[in-house]
Design a protein around this motif. Structure first.
Motif, PDB file in Angstrom:
ATOM      1  N   LYS A   1      -3.501  -5.729   6.955  1.00 54.33           N
ATOM      2  CA  LYS A   1      -2.830  -4.762   6.069  1.00 54.33           C
ATOM      3  C   LYS A   1      -1.410  -5.192   5.694  1.00 54.33           C
ATOM      4  CE  LYS A   1      -3.840  -1.225   8.841  1.00 54.33           C
ATOM      5  NZ  LYS A   1      -4.927  -1.772   9.671  1.00 54.33           N
ATOM      6  N   LYS A   2      -0.696  -5.731   6.703  1.00 56.44           N
ATOM      7  CA  LYS A   2       0.707  -6.054   6.453  1.00 56.44           C
ATOM      8  C   LYS A   2       0.835  -7.178   5.420  1.00 56.44           C
ATOM      9  CE  LYS A   2       4.680  -6.323   9.515  1.00 56.44           C
ATOM     10  NZ  LYS A   2       5.098  -6.494  10.929  1.00 56.44           N
ATOM     11  N   SER A   3       0.073  -8.238   5.594  1.00 51.39           N
ATOM     12  CA  SER A   3       0.216  -9.354   4.649  1.00 51.39           C
ATOM     13  C   SER A   3      -0.334  -8.980   3.269  1.00 51.39           C
ATOM     14  CB  SER A   3      -0.434 -10.637   5.183  1.00 51.39           C
ATOM     15  OG  SER A   3      -1.710 -10.383   5.691  1.00 51.39           O
TER      16      SER A   3
ATOM     17  N   LYS B   1      -0.090  -6.066   1.911  1.00 51.55           N
ATOM     18  CA  LYS B   1       0.961  -5.257   1.289  1.00 51.55           C
ATOM     19  C   LYS B   1       2.076  -6.151   0.756  1.00 51.55           C
ATOM     20  CE  LYS B   1       3.361  -1.308   0.681  1.00 51.55           C
ATOM     21  NZ  LYS B   1       4.469  -1.843  -0.102  1.00 51.55           N
TER      22      LYS B   1
ATOM     23  N   GLU C   1       2.664 -13.538   6.666  1.00 48.63           N
ATOM     24  CA  GLU C   1       3.678 -12.531   6.327  1.00 48.63           C
ATOM     25  C   GLU C   1       5.052 -13.184   6.147  1.00 48.63           C
ATOM     26  OE1 GLU C   1       3.254  -9.955   9.736  1.00 48.63           O
ATOM     27  OE2 GLU C   1       1.143  -9.601   9.260  1.00 48.63           O
TER      28      GLU C   1
END
Lengths: 349, 349
Positions: B65-67, B69, B251
């Protein structure tokens, strides 16, 4: 109009285990190892980051030759019998691609690892499932199973029961296709089928580093099989499937068998103690060869146990499947975590 | 008797670029970036190794999810339009699995990335290739291309020429299936097709971190496409395909655009200087939008150049394919490496 393949459009997709947000959870739902990986794994990763990470700009060894050699030596095979993978999931996926085309059949035990089904659906292959008898044999397994692949999870997930080598030797000649013994959890068991690969042409054994080697976060698996099967899997896999840090982690983990034995002993000791304590509380807990147990409360209302533990921020696995809804799967954490869990279960009553 | 699928038995398998053994080689054959990744990437990996690598025992975020986003913000899309992958190879593979079944057709330009063919063979899909015209358009591209997928490598490998957005906008409506613009090298080019994904339902753009982000060793890629396509790829991928260290590396790399711009400028400046110098030596070097050039000697005897450089321990890429055997592909290394190469080429004469 996007024209997705029908099997892809129709399938639901696999849902990985729930990961809670926030702090303070005791996480006993994903069969993760409570102990960190070998310190030599971390050392190897740090060493690979030398010179400001300069190595990372270069491709990894596409053939993972070093880790294959180490694994081959460990298990008593020539390296041509070994393949490394991005988790054993990659192997299960690529075994289907190697042996089962659209409309071909693959089989497995239900309940067992719930990912075989989605993998078959992705390929457009057909699925046939078999139940388990009371004494942990496959119910109604035909004299000759004609499917392209049969997946046998041993120890079984989520029940924890093991299939003996004697039984696997019965099954292998009855499989017209290949028999894949998915030994994700076998390091926690007393017996494994690795040596049988020498003997049965159609036998494949898969392993993961996620459980016994405490490397769920690094995505490493391996398989042992005839060179013809390894060669086919080598054609199918992405050529650079394992990154440099995963490769050195795999090598270091395999080389540190002392550390493996030490953590295995801790987990297995805790499992035996925890199982015995649960039995004292009236639970049915069959012997497990894995790093989890399947615990059945006297009233067979497992949801009540799951919810009671959840309220205490202890996360275990409850399956709504009618075959499994009478029990909860509890991963074996540290002794302290299991003592806490036991206390919470006592309080639920 | 092992019953491999016929397409798997028959296929040769992809052979990755040759990696020389021993020291002292100037490696200009794999289009690796000569500069290390951003220092923030290494910092992020080290940070993830906190507490003796204790995090590695836990599964990574299955949804990255973080990357997603971070990439979505960078490219101006909602995260539902972005998927991360274990190298862009995984995306090419899974796009075929999503859209092309056995006997379905996929198309691509020849010459271009030589992995599309094996990926189609694994699936049992049919292949149709198209040549390039002198002015770098696809030769004989039909008014409507009926294949399930068309792969367009832009910049082209190994020629380095770019397909303009205007041309991609011509092609997209002419593809009945999806058009995948494989932008592995596009960060080294002046233009890219990322913004066109908003506009064309059937357009997918893939990227890799192996080249511009100097992370060939970490196996990271991404795609931008409609949410329906991303959702299909999410069903097909192994649920934990990216390990924890690859995720934090992705990220950190995406967040350090200043570092990216700095290394891109260095590589592009070196490419322009090196191309000009080679032209002075009589080579034909067409403009390249990638981190390599395709250099054609006056006598069109590229094997002689390859062998002369090999003798000096400078490794470039020679293709025996009749379409390509008149030139060598030379990756752009540091200024020093390219000066050395130039000197060696002068000596070959």
């Amino acid at each position: 109009m996007l024209n997705l393949r029908k099997n892809i459009k129709d399938m639901a997709g696999y849902v990985p285990g729930f990961q809670p947000e926030g702090e303070g959870w005791t996480k006993l739902n994903s069969n993760e190892n409570p102990y960190p990986p070998s310190p030599k794994v971390v050392e190897a990763i740090i060493a690979e980051l030398v010179d400001g990470g300069g190595n990372l700009r270069k491709y990894p060894d596409a053939g993972s030759k070093k880790s294959r050699k180490i694994a081959a030596d460990l298990y008593g095979y020539d390296p041509s019998w070994v393949i490394m993978a991005n988790g054993s999931d990659e192997l299960l996926n690529n075994l289907i691609r190697a042996f089962a085309g659209e409309e071909d059949e693959i089989g497995y035990v239900n309940p067992s690892y719930s990912y075989y089904g989605p993998l078959a659906e992705i390929q457009g292959a057909k699925i046939r499932t078999f139940g388990l008898t009371e004494d942990h044999r496959i119910a109604d397994f035909p004299e000759i199973y004609e499917g392209k692949i049969f997946f046998l999870t041993s120890p079984n997930a989520p029940l924890g029961c093991c299939f003996s080598n004697a039984y696997i030797e019965e099954l292998a000649p009855r499989c017209k296709g290949i028999l894949v013994v998915d030994e994700a959890y076998v390091d926690f068991a007393a017996e494994n089928a690795m040596e049988l690969v020498h003997k049965y042409e159609n036998l494949v054994v898969t392993r993961t580093f996620s459980k016994s080697y405490s490397l769920a976060g690094m995505r490493i698996g391996l398989a042992v099989a005839r060179p013809e099967i390894v060669a086919a899997l080598d054609k199918i896999r992405d050529h650079y499937h394992l990154d440099r840090l995963a490769l050195v982690a795999a090598e270091a983990a395999l080389l540190d068998q002392d550390y493996l034995r030490m953590t295995l002993k801790k987990v297995c000791d805790t499992r035996e103690w925890f199982s015995a304590e649960l039995r004292k509380l009236g639970f049915q807990v069959d012997p497990s060869g894995a790093n989890y147990i399947f615990a059945i409360p006297e009233d067979r209302n497992a949801k009540r146990i799951y919810e009671g533990l959840y309220a205490e921020k202890i996360l275990v696995r409850y399956f709504s499947d009618p075959l499994l809804q009478h029990g909860v799967r509890i991963s074996i954490g540290t002794h302290e975590e299991m003592a806490l869990t036991l206390k919470a279960i006592s309080a639920i009553g």
